[in-house]
Design a protein around this motif. Sequence first.
Motif, PDB file in Angstrom:
ATOM      1  N   THR C 214       0.834  -1.197   0.000  1.00 22.22           N
ATOM      2  CA  THR C 214       0.000   0.000   0.000  1.00 22.22           C
ATOM      3  C   THR C 214       0.870   1.249   0.000  1.00 22.22           C
ATOM      4  OG1 THR C 214      -1.687  -1.196   1.195  1.00 22.22           O
ATOM      5  CG2 THR C 214      -1.818   1.202   1.255  1.00 22.22           C
ATOM      6  N   PHE C 215       1.912   1.205   0.820  1.00 20.73           N
ATOM      7  CA  PHE C 215       2.816   2.356   0.863  1.00 20.73           C
ATOM      8  C   PHE C 215       3.421   2.626  -0.516  1.00 20.73           C
ATOM      9  CE2 PHE C 215       7.418   3.079   0.936  1.00 20.73           C
ATOM     10  CZ  PHE C 215       7.398   4.437   1.172  1.00 20.73           C
ATOM     11  N   ILE C 216       3.923   1.578  -1.136  1.00 22.39           N
ATOM     12  CA  ILE C 216       4.547   1.786  -2.452  1.00 22.39           C
ATOM     13  C   ILE C 216       3.512   2.235  -3.472  1.00 22.39           C
ATOM     14  CG2 ILE C 216       5.705   0.592  -4.346  1.00 22.39           C
ATOM     15  CD1 ILE C 216       7.432  -0.757  -2.452  1.00 22.39           C
ATOM     16  N   ALA C 217       2.330   1.655  -3.428  1.00 22.70           N
ATOM     17  CA  ALA C 217       1.282   2.051  -4.373  1.00 22.70           C
ATOM     18  C   ALA C 217       0.965   3.536  -4.207  1.00 22.70           C
ATOM     19  CB  ALA C 217       0.032   1.211  -4.153  1.00 22.70           C
ATOM     20  N   ILE C 218       0.825   3.979  -2.964  1.00 18.02           N
ATOM     21  CA  ILE C 218       0.477   5.387  -2.731  1.00 18.02           C
ATOM     22  C   ILE C 218       1.626   6.303  -3.134  1.00 18.02           C
ATOM     23  CG2 ILE C 218      -0.009   7.099  -0.937  1.00 18.02           C
ATOM     24  CD1 ILE C 218      -1.672   5.011   0.480  1.00 18.02           C
ATOM     25  N   ALA C 219       2.836   5.940  -2.713  1.00 18.53           N
ATOM     26  CA  ALA C 219       3.983   6.809  -3.014  1.00 18.53           C
ATOM     27  C   ALA C 219       4.183   6.945  -4.513  1.00 18.53           C
ATOM     28  CB  ALA C 219       5.235   6.255  -2.349  1.00 18.53           C
ATOM     29  N   ILE C 220       4.171   5.823  -5.221  1.00 21.54           N
ATOM     30  CA  ILE C 220       4.427   5.885  -6.667  1.00 21.54           C
ATOM     31  C   ILE C 220       3.275   6.573  -7.383  1.00 21.54           C
ATOM     32  CG2 ILE C 220       4.847   4.495  -8.729  1.00 21.54           C
ATOM     33  CD1 ILE C 220       6.816   3.067  -7.268  1.00 21.54           C
ATOM     34  N   THR C 221       2.062   6.376  -6.897  1.00 22.01           N
ATOM     35  CA  THR C 221       0.920   7.057  -7.512  1.00 22.01           C
ATOM     36  C   THR C 221       1.040   8.566  -7.315  1.00 22.01           C
ATOM     37  OG1 THR C 221      -0.477   5.125  -7.154  1.00 22.01           O
ATOM     38  CG2 THR C 221      -1.596   7.211  -7.517  1.00 22.01           C
ATOM     39  N   ALA C 222       1.451   8.976  -6.123  1.00 22.11           N
ATOM     40  CA  ALA C 222       1.608  10.407  -5.863  1.00 22.11           C
ATOM     41  C   ALA C 222       2.688  11.006  -6.759  1.00 22.11           C
ATOM     42  CB  ALA C 222       1.961  10.629  -4.394  1.00 22.11           C
ATOM     43  N   ILE C 223       3.816  10.316  -6.833  1.00 25.11           N
ATOM     44  CA  ILE C 223       4.902  10.823  -7.671  1.00 25.11           C
ATOM     45  C   ILE C 223       4.446  10.869  -9.127  1.00 25.11           C
ATOM     46  CG2 ILE C 223       7.217  10.300  -8.518  1.00 25.11           C
ATOM     47  CD1 ILE C 223       7.843   9.218  -5.688  1.00 25.11           C
ATOM     48  N   GLY C 224       3.709   9.842  -9.549  1.00 25.32           N
ATOM     49  CA  GLY C 224       3.199   9.795 -10.929  1.00 25.32           C
ATOM     50  C   GLY C 224       2.252  10.948 -11.209  1.00 25.32           C
ATOM     51  N   ALA C 225       1.409  11.293 -10.227  1.00 29.59           N
ATOM     52  CA  ALA C 225       0.457  12.385 -10.423  1.00 29.59           C
ATOM     53  C   ALA C 225       1.200  13.698 -10.632  1.00 29.59           C
ATOM     54  CB  ALA C 225      -0.465  12.494  -9.215  1.00 29.59           C
ATOM     55  N   LEU C 226       2.261  13.903  -9.858  1.00 36.16           N
ATOM     56  CA  LEU C 226       2.992  15.160  -9.956  1.00 36.16           C
ATOM     57  C   LEU C 226       3.817  15.230 -11.233  1.00 36.16           C
ATOM     58  CD1 LEU C 226       4.049  15.486  -6.232  1.00 36.16           C
ATOM     59  CD2 LEU C 226       2.388  16.873  -7.470  1.00 36.16           C
TER      60      LEU C 226
END
Lengths: 283, 374, 294
Positions: C214-226
Amino acid sequence: MYPRPIAPNAKAHRALYMGLVIAILLAWLAPLCAIILTSMRAPKDIATGNLWGWPTEFGLVDNYVGVFTQTPMARFFLNSLMITIPSVLGVLILSTLAGFVLSKFKFRGSMLLFAVFVGGNFLPAQIMMIPVRDLMVRLGLYDTTYALIIFHIAFQTGFATLFMRNFIAALPNELFEAARAEGASPAQILIHVVLPLVRPALAALAILVFTFIWNDYFWAVVLTISDSVKPVTAGLANLRGQYVSAWNTISAATIIVAVPPVVMFFLMQRHFIAGLTMGAVKG
Amino acid sequence: MSSLELHHIEKSYGSYHALRGIDLTVEQGEFIVMVGPSGCGKSTLLKSIAGLEPITSGTMMINGRDVTHAQPGDRGIAMVFQSYALYPHMTVAQNMGFGLRMAKRPKTEIEEAVTKAAQILRLTDQLEKLPKQLSGGQRQRVAIGRTITRSPEVFLFDEPLSNLDAALRTQMRVEISTLHAKLGATMIYVTHDQVEAMTMASRIVVLNAGRIEQVGSPLELYRNPDNFFVAGFLGAPRMNFFAGRVVQVSTGHVTVQCPLVEPFDVAVVDNAKLAAGDSITIGARPEALGIGSDGGFPAKVHLVEHLGRETILYADAGALQTIGSDTGTGNLTVHLPDVAPFTKGDPVHLRFDPADAYLFGGDEQATLSIPKSI
Amino acid sequence: MPNFWRQHRGWIAPTLFIMPAVVLFGVVIVASSVQSLWISLHDWDGMSPMHWVGLGNYQELFRDPQFFTSLKNNCIWLVVFMLAPPLGLGIALLVNQQIRGMRLVKSLFFIPLVLASVAVGVVFTWVYTPGFGLLALVFSAFGATAPALLSDENLVTFAVVFAALWPQVAFCMVLYLAGLNSLSDDLIGAGQVDGARGLNMLFHVVLPQLTQVTFIAIAITAIGALRSFDMVSVMTQGGPFGSSSVLAYQMYEQSIFSYRFGYGAAIASVLFAIMLVFIVWYLSRIMRADDRGA
Ligand SMILES: Nc1ncnc2c1ncn2[C@@H]1O[C@H](COP(=O)(O)OP(=O)(O)O)[C@@H](O)[C@H]1O
Ligand SMILES: [Mg+2]
C-alpha cells in the motif's frame, strides 16, 4: 488465499462469477476496443458514428497500409527500435556492473550512492530538461538518436541499478566469499558467478526498460525535431495534429505504437510482473 | 617453520572489537579446532585468515610467508563454508575445478585433480550433476572436494557440519578426520559443537569475546582448564559451579567452606594470592557427584534423563548457590554411570568428594586448583 | 606492475565497474538537476548569455495566475489519483481466483499499464470526441448529449486525470495481486479460525499484511500524479486557455515555445521541491526496510 476461493465443484457459481468478471473486463477495455474497431473501419462509418455496428465497408487493410505509406510511421517505428534496443543493452550492462559493486563490496558512501540512484529515478523530467537539452546541443547530438540513447541509458540506470543491486544482494554472500577464497578476481567473479546467476533478473529488467523507453514521449519531443529521428510516440502526437479527424488512420497508428510493448508483455509476462513488483512485496 | 602464525590479530567493525589480540602458532599437519559460543568471533577469525575480511592490525604468516596483505587466492588456503556455497549453475566437476580454472591451469591438470578428489570423496558418479540434485551429505563432500583440488597449505572449515542431521554429522566427522590423516595437511576447523572439538582436534582453541581463552589438546583442556570459562565450556553435561568462601589460608592449601558441605582443604597453586574471606567458585564435574542412601547433603530430583546405560539427574539442592546453571539456581547436574530408578520429586542424598573439586577465583576467575585424581 | 594490480584489484576493479554508471548518471541526471536550480536564478533564452535575476523568476511565478492554475490542477491530479490504489485493490481481489481462464483475464486487465501514455491519451481523446466518441455513444444511448469534456474549462482536467487513472489503476492492481499472492496462508487460516470473514478479514488481517504494498502504491501514484505531462500534452496541450495545464507542462511550454529557460527552470524547481517531499518519504522507508532486510 484471499478472497476465499470459490469451490471448484460449485460450477454454476463459478460460471456466474466468471461472467461478472468478463463483463467488468469488457468495460475496462472498452476504450481500447473502440480504437481497435475504429482502426478497422472506413472513414465513412466513423463520420456517421457507426462505431459498434456492422461496418458498411471494411477499412482494416486500407488503414494500416495507409499509415505506412501516407505517413512516416514506418520511419518512426524504425527509429524507435534504433533508440530502444541499444539503450536497453546499455542499461543492462551499466546496471549489472553498478548493482554488483553496490551489493557485494563494502565502501564508505555506498548507501548514499545507492540513494542517489534510487532518488534520481523519481525526479521530474522537467528539472533536468534544460541542461540536458543544452548538453546535447553542445555535444552536437541534439536531434539525433544518440541524444535519446544517452539520456535513456543514464536515466534508466537509476532504476535498473536499484533492481540489480537488490537481486544480487539476495544471492548468498558465501558464494562470493568462496569465489574469492578460490582466487577469482572481481572480473572473474562477475563473469563466472554473477552473470550466470542474474540471467532471470536481466530478462525481467530488459522487458521493463524496453517498455519504459519505447513509451517515452517527453524526451522524444525535447531532444528531437526531425521526422528522421523521431520515435513512434512523438510521431503519433504529430500525426494527431496533421490528421485531426482522420480517426481511422490515427487509430491504426496508435495500435502500431502499442503493439511492441503489449507483445513483449504477453511473451514475458511473468518476468514483467516480477520486475515491476520487486521490492513492493518483500519486507 | 610453522604452517600458520598469527601475531596479535585485531579486528574491529566500527567501534565493535570482534577480535582482540589473537596470537596462535599452528604446526604443519595439525588439526586445530576453534570453539566458542556463538558470536565470539570464530567466523571472523577464519575469514581474516582467509583474507576475506581485512584485519585492523597484526600480522599473519603461512609457511613462513607474510600474507597479512595478500589476496585470498594467493594465500595458499581453501575454505569450506557453512552453507557449502556451491555455485548453483555449475556441475559438481565444474564446482571442484573452479579454483584451478581461475588460476588458468591447463584443462588436463584440472580434470586430473577433479577426478582424484572425486575418488577420495566417492563422488565419481556425481560429477555431471548440479548441486541441487545432490543430498546434503554429497553437497558437503563437493564443498570439501573443491578445497582438495587446489591442494592448499591450510584448510579452513567454518561449521561445515551444522546443516546436517545428527547421523550424517557423525559420519562426516569421521570422514573429515580420515581425510586429514590421508592428506596430512594443516586444518583449522571452527565449530560450536564441543563433541566435534573433543573428537577431531589435535589441539583445541577456546575463543571467547574475541580472545583466546586457552589452547591445548582436548584432554589437557578437559582436565586442566585455565579458567572458569573453559571449564564450563568443555564437558557435557556442563560442570557444576557453586559459590564458596575461603576460611583459612596455609602454605600450599586453603580451607574452603560452602553451604551443605563440611569445610574442606584444597591444595592450590603457589600464586593463588588468596586471603581468608575471599569469595571463590567451586567446580564439580557431573561425573564427580554421587548418590548415597545417607550422608552427603539432601536434594530433590527435579528432572531425570535416562540415557540407557547412564542416567543424568538434575537435582535441586536449595541452599547451594549454583552459578551459571543451565536449569536454575540451586540446581546440580549429576551424571550416574548406571541405570538409576529415580523419578521426578524423589529425595536423594548427593555426595561430593572435595578431592574432585576445581577451584576458581580472582578477577579473571582463573583456575586455582584441579582435582588430585587427575 | 602485475603485482600491484593483484594487490589492489580489490578496490580498483569495483571502482572501474561502477564508474560508467556513476559518471553517466552523475553528469546527465544529477548535475543537470542541480544546474536547473542555478538556471532558475537567471534570465535566459537558451542562446545569449545568462543574466542574473536572483529570485526574480520566483517572484514573477507568484504573481502568475497560470502558475496557480497549474498548481491547482496538480492538486486535482494528486487527489483524484488516490483512487488508483483502492480501485487497483478492488480489481485484484476480483480476479484473485483460480478459475480456468482467469490468468488470461488478469493479463488483459494489465494491458493499459504497458500502453504508451501517448497512446492512452489518443485513445481517450477519441473516447471523449463529441458526436461519435465512445462517451457520446453511451450518452446518446440514454438519450442524453455528452459534454465536450476537453473543451470545458471546468471539466477538462478531470477528463485528463480520469484517462491517466486507467494505467495507474492497472499498476496498483499488479502490486496488490503480487501482495495477495505472497500472503501467509497460515495467517489467513488463523483469521478464519478466529471467525474473521469478508471485509473484516480484509481490514484486520489482509491489509495489515500489505502495508508495504500500500505504501509503495500510494507513493508511486503520488509521484506519478505530480510528474504528469504526456497526457496533458497529447490530449489538451494545456488548453483550453491553460485551464488544464500542470506544472510540468507549463514549464515545457515556457521553455520550448517561449524560450524562457530561466522561468521554466523556476517552475521545474518548484515542482521538484514539492516532489522532494514524496521522494524523501519514499526513500527513507525503502532504505529502512533495506536495513532491516540486510
Ligand atoms: N560485518 C559485520 N559488521 C559488524 N559486526 C559484525 C560483522 N560480522 C560479524 N560481526 C560481529 O562480530 C561478532 C563475531 O561474529 P562471528 O565471527 O560471525 O561469530 P561466530 O563466532 O558465531 O562465528 C558478532 O558479535 C557479530 O555480530
Ligand atoms: Mg560463525
